[in-house]
Design a protein around this motif. Structure first.
Motif, PDB file in Angstrom:
ATOM      1  N   VAL A 172       0.836  -1.216   0.000  1.00 12.14           N
ATOM      2  CA  VAL A 172       0.000   0.000   0.000  1.00 12.14           C
ATOM      3  C   VAL A 172       0.862   1.254   0.000  1.00 12.14           C
ATOM      4  CG1 VAL A 172      -2.099  -0.921   1.026  1.00 12.14           C
ATOM      5  CG2 VAL A 172      -0.247  -0.220   2.512  1.00 12.14           C
ATOM      6  N   GLU A 173       2.057   1.161   0.578  1.00 11.48           N
ATOM      7  CA  GLU A 173       2.948   2.340   0.614  1.00 11.48           C
ATOM      8  C   GLU A 173       3.325   2.747  -0.810  1.00 11.48           C
ATOM      9  OE1 GLU A 173       3.571  -0.463   2.413  1.00 11.48           O
ATOM     10  OE2 GLU A 173       2.979   0.309   4.390  1.00 11.48           O
ATOM     11  N   THR A 174       3.702   1.773  -1.613  1.00 11.37           N
ATOM     12  CA  THR A 174       4.067   2.078  -3.002  1.00 11.37           C
ATOM     13  C   THR A 174       2.854   2.585  -3.770  1.00 11.37           C
ATOM     14  OG1 THR A 174       5.845   0.472  -2.980  1.00 11.37           O
ATOM     15  CG2 THR A 174       4.973   1.066  -5.132  1.00 11.37           C
ATOM     16  N   ALA A 175       1.708   1.948  -3.560  1.00 10.01           N
ATOM     17  CA  ALA A 175       0.491   2.398  -4.250  1.00 10.01           C
ATOM     18  C   ALA A 175       0.192   3.849  -3.878  1.00 10.01           C
ATOM     19  CB  ALA A 175      -0.687   1.493  -3.883  1.00 10.01           C
ATOM     20  N   ALA A 176       0.404   4.184  -2.596  1.00  7.71           N
ATOM     21  CA  ALA A 176       0.119   5.554  -2.152  1.00  7.71           C
ATOM     22  C   ALA A 176       1.088   6.536  -2.788  1.00  7.71           C
ATOM     23  CB  ALA A 176       0.210   5.635  -0.624  1.00  7.71           C
ATOM     24  N   LEU A 230       5.851  -1.976 -12.175  1.00  7.73           N
ATOM     25  CA  LEU A 230       5.625  -3.241 -11.476  1.00  7.73           C
ATOM     26  C   LEU A 230       6.362  -3.238 -10.165  1.00  7.73           C
ATOM     27  CD1 LEU A 230       6.368  -5.593 -14.486  1.00  7.73           C
ATOM     28  CD2 LEU A 230       4.113  -5.126 -13.512  1.00  7.73           C
ATOM     29  N   GLU A 231       5.629  -3.519  -9.114  1.00  7.75           N
ATOM     30  CA  GLU A 231       6.316  -3.689  -7.842  1.00  7.75           C
ATOM     31  C   GLU A 231       6.433  -5.169  -7.551  1.00  7.75           C
ATOM     32  OE1 GLU A 231       6.262  -2.308  -3.203  1.00  7.75           O
ATOM     33  OE2 GLU A 231       4.347  -2.437  -4.222  1.00  7.75           O
ATOM     34  N   SER A 232       7.600  -5.572  -7.107  1.00  7.45           N
ATOM     35  CA  SER A 232       7.757  -6.972  -6.720  1.00  7.45           C
ATOM     36  C   SER A 232       8.625  -7.075  -5.479  1.00  7.45           C
ATOM     37  CB  SER A 232       8.381  -7.773  -7.857  1.00  7.45           C
ATOM     38  OG  SER A 232       8.526  -9.106  -7.427  1.00  7.45           O
ATOM     39  N   GLU A 233       8.111  -7.753  -4.512  1.00 12.34           N
ATOM     40  CA  GLU A 233       8.867  -7.990  -3.281  1.00 12.34           C
ATOM     41  C   GLU A 233       9.625  -9.313  -3.385  1.00 12.34           C
ATOM     42  OE1 GLU A 233       7.058  -6.350   0.418  1.00 12.34           O
ATOM     43  OE2 GLU A 233       8.393  -5.167  -0.856  1.00 12.34           O
ATOM     44  N   ASN A 234       9.512  -9.932  -4.543  1.00 11.31           N
ATOM     45  CA  ASN A 234      10.044 -11.293  -4.700  1.00 11.31           C
ATOM     46  C   ASN A 234      11.561 -11.359  -4.797  1.00 11.31           C
ATOM     47  OD1 ASN A 234       7.491 -12.148  -4.731  1.00 11.31           O
ATOM     48  ND2 ASN A 234       7.386 -12.576  -6.927  1.00 11.31           N
ATOM     49  N   ARG A 235      12.041 -12.575  -4.887  1.00  7.91           N
ATOM     50  CA  ARG A 235      13.457 -12.821  -5.137  1.00  7.91           C
ATOM     51  C   ARG A 235      13.759 -12.501  -6.594  1.00  7.91           C
ATOM     52  NH1 ARG A 235      12.761 -18.265  -3.515  1.00  7.91           N
ATOM     53  NH2 ARG A 235      13.562 -18.739  -5.583  1.00  7.91           N
ATOM     54  N   SER A 236      15.043 -12.299  -6.891  1.00  9.91           N
ATOM     55  CA  SER A 236      15.458 -11.908  -8.239  1.00  9.91           C
ATOM     56  C   SER A 236      14.968 -12.882  -9.308  1.00  9.91           C
ATOM     57  CB  SER A 236      16.981 -11.846  -8.320  1.00  9.91           C
ATOM     58  OG  SER A 236      17.458 -10.889  -7.441  1.00  9.91           O
ATOM     59  N   ASP A 237      15.176 -14.178  -9.083  1.00 17.01           N
ATOM     60  CA  ASP A 237      14.838 -15.130 -10.141  1.00 17.01           C
ATOM     61  C   ASP A 237      13.333 -15.128 -10.417  1.00 17.01           C
ATOM     62  OD1 ASP A 237      14.549 -16.129  -7.598  1.00 17.01           O
ATOM     63  OD2 ASP A 237      14.824 -18.221  -8.196  1.00 17.01           O
ATOM     64  N   VAL A 289       8.985  -0.114 -15.752  1.00 15.95           N
ATOM     65  CA  VAL A 289       9.717   0.352 -14.578  1.00 15.95           C
ATOM     66  C   VAL A 289       9.454  -0.648 -13.456  1.00 15.95           C
ATOM     67  CG1 VAL A 289       9.887   2.197 -12.853  1.00 15.95           C
ATOM     68  CG2 VAL A 289       9.518   2.774 -15.269  1.00 15.95           C
ATOM     69  N   ILE A 290      10.515  -1.096 -12.819  1.00 12.86           N
ATOM     70  CA  ILE A 290      10.353  -2.062 -11.735  1.00 12.86           C
ATOM     71  C   ILE A 290      10.630  -1.374 -10.398  1.00 12.86           C
ATOM     72  CG2 ILE A 290      11.111  -4.281 -10.793  1.00 12.86           C
ATOM     73  CD1 ILE A 290      10.127  -4.777 -13.508  1.00 12.86           C
ATOM     74  N   ILE A 291       9.827  -1.707  -9.424  1.00 14.21           N
ATOM     75  CA  ILE A 291      10.087  -1.253  -8.058  1.00 14.21           C
ATOM     76  C   ILE A 291      10.316  -2.499  -7.209  1.00 14.21           C
ATOM     77  CG2 ILE A 291       9.146  -0.054  -6.053  1.00 14.21           C
ATOM     78  CD1 ILE A 291       7.338   1.485  -8.050  1.00 14.21           C
ATOM     79  N   GLY A 292      11.480  -2.576  -6.605  1.00 13.91           N
ATOM     80  CA  GLY A 292      11.776  -3.767  -5.805  1.00 13.91           C
ATOM     81  C   GLY A 292      12.483  -3.410  -4.520  1.00 13.91           C
ATOM     82  N   SER A 341      13.359  -0.143 -18.245  1.00 11.82           N
ATOM     83  CA  SER A 341      13.833   1.246 -18.350  1.00 11.82           C
ATOM     84  C   SER A 341      14.382   1.790 -17.042  1.00 11.82           C
ATOM     85  CB  SER A 341      12.697   2.162 -18.792  1.00 11.82           C
ATOM     86  OG  SER A 341      12.267   1.794 -20.066  1.00 11.82           O
ATOM     87  N   ASP A 342      13.842   1.329 -15.934  1.00 13.07           N
ATOM     88  CA  ASP A 342      14.259   1.913 -14.665  1.00 13.07           C
ATOM     89  C   ASP A 342      13.999   0.923 -13.548  1.00 13.07           C
ATOM     90  OD1 ASP A 342      15.272   3.808 -12.966  1.00 13.07           O
ATOM     91  OD2 ASP A 342      13.887   5.395 -13.571  1.00 13.07           O
ATOM     92  N   TYR A 343      14.839   0.999 -12.535  1.00 15.72           N
ATOM     93  CA  TYR A 343      14.626   0.162 -11.360  1.00 15.72           C
ATOM     94  C   TYR A 343      14.695   1.048 -10.134  1.00 15.72           C
ATOM     95  CZ  TYR A 343      15.195  -3.535  -7.882  1.00 15.72           C
ATOM     96  OH  TYR A 343      15.030  -4.355  -6.790  1.00 15.72           O
TER      97      TYR A 343
END
Ligand SMILES: Nc1ncnc2c1ncn2[C@@H]1O[C@H](COP(=O)(O)OP(=O)(O)O)[C@@H](O)[C@H]1O
Ligand SMILES: [Mg+2]
Length: 425
Positions: free
Chosen positions: A39-43, A84-91, A111-114, A131-133
Motif C-alpha cells: 500500500v505504501e508504493t500504491a500511495a 511493477l512492484e515486486s517484493e520477490n526474489r530476483s529469479d 519500470v520495476i520497483i523492488g 527502463s528503470d529500477y
C-alpha cells in the motif's frame, strides 16, 4: 519492451522537493498502469499522479504485482508505461518479466520497483529492456521523475526555467517587477532571458522596453499548428544582448478568450532555447492563467501593502502550495511600500498570515518608477545604484537560486549501467 537507452537509477532516499538545478519535464499524454504489492508504493504512485507534471498522463493503479500484470495483459494491449512492484526474489522477478515480455507491445516501457539492491538483478533487468529500477520504499517525486524521464528527449536540453510573476491586485507593479527582474537576469547574471507578456489586450512590456515589434505572442497563440522553436524565435524582439521580449499586441480588435492549455506549446518551445522565461501574468483568474501559474518552475506574487492584497496573496499562496506539493513554495514581494500618509499593512503581518517572509520590500518611489515607465527604460538604466535596482538584482539571484548554496546531487542522470560499474569498483 523498449530497450533501456535512458535507464536511470537513484537512491531511494530522495528529496521531496525539486531542486533548482533539476528540471523535470512534464510527461506527455501517456497511459501508465501500475501493479503494486504494498500500500505504501500504491500511495506514492497515487500521489505522483496528482503532481502537475503528470497532469496529462492517464494513471491506473492496482494491486497484485507482477502476477496481476501478467494476468491482465494476456488479453489486453499494454499501455505506454507499466510500473511493477515486486517484493520477490530476483529469479522470480525475472521469470515473471519473461512471461510478461511475451505479451508486451514493443513500445511499452517497464519500470520495476523492488526491495533488492542487487547488481546482478540490475544487469538482468537492463538486458531485458527494463527502463528503470527503483528501490522501495519510494517517494512521490521519484515516481514523477521516473515516468517523466522516460519521455524527455535528451536533445531537448538545455531546458529553461519558467518564472511566473503575478500581481495580487491590478496595478501593484507586477509587470514592472517582472520586466526589471528579467532585465537583471540578462544584464547582471548574463542569463539569456525572455520576458513574455501575457496581458494580450493591455500589456506594457513593449512600452517598458521601448520596443514596438510588428509581431509577438498573438501570432503564436492564434496559430498553434505553426509553433516550433524557429517560428517562436522570429517573434522575439531583442532588447539587450541577453534579453528578448515576446510582446503582447495591446490591441482590442480581437478578444482574448483562450483554453486552459493555449500557451503550453509556446512555453515548451521557449524553454528549449531560453534558460530563463519570465512570464508577466495579468491579474485575472482564468483556466489558462491558473494553469500557467501551477505549471511554472517558480512563482513570484507581487502585492501592495493593503488588506485586499493580503487576502488575495494568501489565497494565491495557499492554492499554489496545495496544487504543487512537490515544488518550492511560491515567493512573494511587497511593492509600492511607504506611500506618504497611506495606512499600510506591515510586512510582519503578511509574514504571519503566509508563514513566510517576503523576498523583497520595494519602496514606493514615484519619481524613478514614473520616469522609467514614461521613458521606456528599466530602473537600473535610469539609476543603476538605486536601491530598487539593487532589489531587482537580488530578486533575479533569488529566483535562479544564485543566492542559495548549491545542493550537491550525485549523478542523478547517470545511466543505470554506469552507476552499476561505479558501485562495483
Ligand atoms: N515601487 C514603485 N513605486 C512607484 N511606482 C511604482 C512602483 N512599482 C510600480 N509602479 C508604477 O505602478 C504602475 C502600475 O504598474 P504595473 O507594473 O503596470 O502594475 P501591474 O502589472 O501589477 O498592473 C506603473 O505606473 C508603475 O510605474
Ligand atoms: Mg501588468
Amino acid at each position: 519492451m523498449k530497450p533501456a537507452n535512458q535507464a536511470t537509477w537513484e537512491d531511494s532516499a530522495s528529496t521531496d522537493v525539486v531542486s533548482r538545478e533539476e528540471h523535470i519535464a512534464p510527461a506527455p499524454r501517456v497511459s501508465v498502469q501500475a501493479f503494486c504489492e504494498t500500500v505504501e508504493t500504491a500511495a506514492a504512485i497515487q500521489a505522483a499522479g496528482q503532481d502537475r507534471r503528470l497532469a496529462k498522463a492517464h494513471l491506473r493503479i492496482q494491486m497484485g504485482g507482477l502476477t496481476a500484470a501478467v494476468e491482465a495483459y494476456q488479453s489486453s494491449p499494454t499501455p505506454n508505461v507499466i510500473i511493477l512492484e515486486s517484493e520477490n526474489r530476483s529469479d522470480e522477478i525475472l521469470a515473471g518479466l519473461d512471461r510478461l515480455a511475451t505479451f508486451c507491445d514493443p513500445g511499452t516501457r517497464v519500470v520495476i520497483i523492488g526491495r533488492l539492491n542487487d547488481v546482478m538483478l540490475y544487469r538482468e533487468l537492463v538486458r531485458r529492456g527494463v527502463s528503470d529500477y527503483l528501490i522501495s520504499p519510494i517517494g512521490t517525486l521519484q515516481v514523477v521523475r521516473a515516468i517523466c524521464g522516460l519521455f524527455s528527449a535528451p536533445d531537448a536540453k538545455p531546458v529553461g526555467r519558467i518564472i511566473a510573476v503575478i500581481g495580487a491586485k491590478g496595478g501593484v507593479g507586477a509587470s514592472t517587477v517582472a520586466h526589471n527582474v528579467g532585465f537583471a537576469l540578462a544584464r547582471d547574471l548574463m542569463l539569456d532571458s525572455v520576458v513574455t507578456d501575457l496581458d494580450l489586450a493591455f500589456g506594457t512590456a513593449g512600452l517598458d522596453f521601448n520596443q514596438d515589434p510588428p509581431q509577438g505572442i498573438a501570432e503564436a497563440v492564434f496559430s498553434p499548428d505553426r509553433i516550433d522553436t524557429a517560428f517562436i524565435d522570429r517573434l522575439l524582439a531583442k532588447c539587450t544582448e541577453h534579453l528578448s521580449l515576446l510582446a503582447a499586441p495591446a490591441t482590442l480588435e480581437r478578444v482574448y478568450d483562450f483554453g486552459a492549455d493555449a500557451f503550453d506549446a509556446i512555453f515548451d518551445s521557449l524553454r528549449t532555447t531560453m534558460p530563463c522565461v519570465v512570464l508577466d501574468v495579468p491579474h485575472q483568474w482564468t483556466g489558462w492563467s491558473k494553469q500557467t501559474l501551477i505549471g511554472a518552475d517558480d512563482i513570484l506574487i507581487v502585492a501592495a501593502p493593503d488588506l485586499a492584497n493580503l487576502r488575495n496573496t494568501k489565497n494565491l499562496y495557499d492554492l499554489l502550495k496545495a496544487t504543487r506539493p512537490n515544488d518550492r513554495r511560491p515567493l512573494y514581494c511587497l511593492n509600492q511600500v511607504g506611500v506618504p500618509k497611506r495606512p499600510e499593512i506591515k510586512a510582519s503581518d503578511f509574514a504571519k498570515a503566509l508563514e513566510a517572509e517576503p523576498v523583497a520590500i520595494i519602496p514606493f518611489e514615484p519619481q524613478v518608477f514614473g520616469a522609467a515607465a514614461n521613458n521606456g527604460q528599466m530602473i537600473a538604466e535610469i539609476s543603476s545604484n538605486h536601491r530598487a535596482a539593487e532589489m531587482f538584482r537580488e530578486l533575479a539571484q533569488r529566483l535562479t537560486g544564485r543566492a542559495e548554496p548549491k545542493k550537491q546531487r550525485s549523478g542523478l542522470l547517470l545511466p543505470l549501467i554506469d552507476k552499476l560499474l561505479q558501485r562495483q569498483a
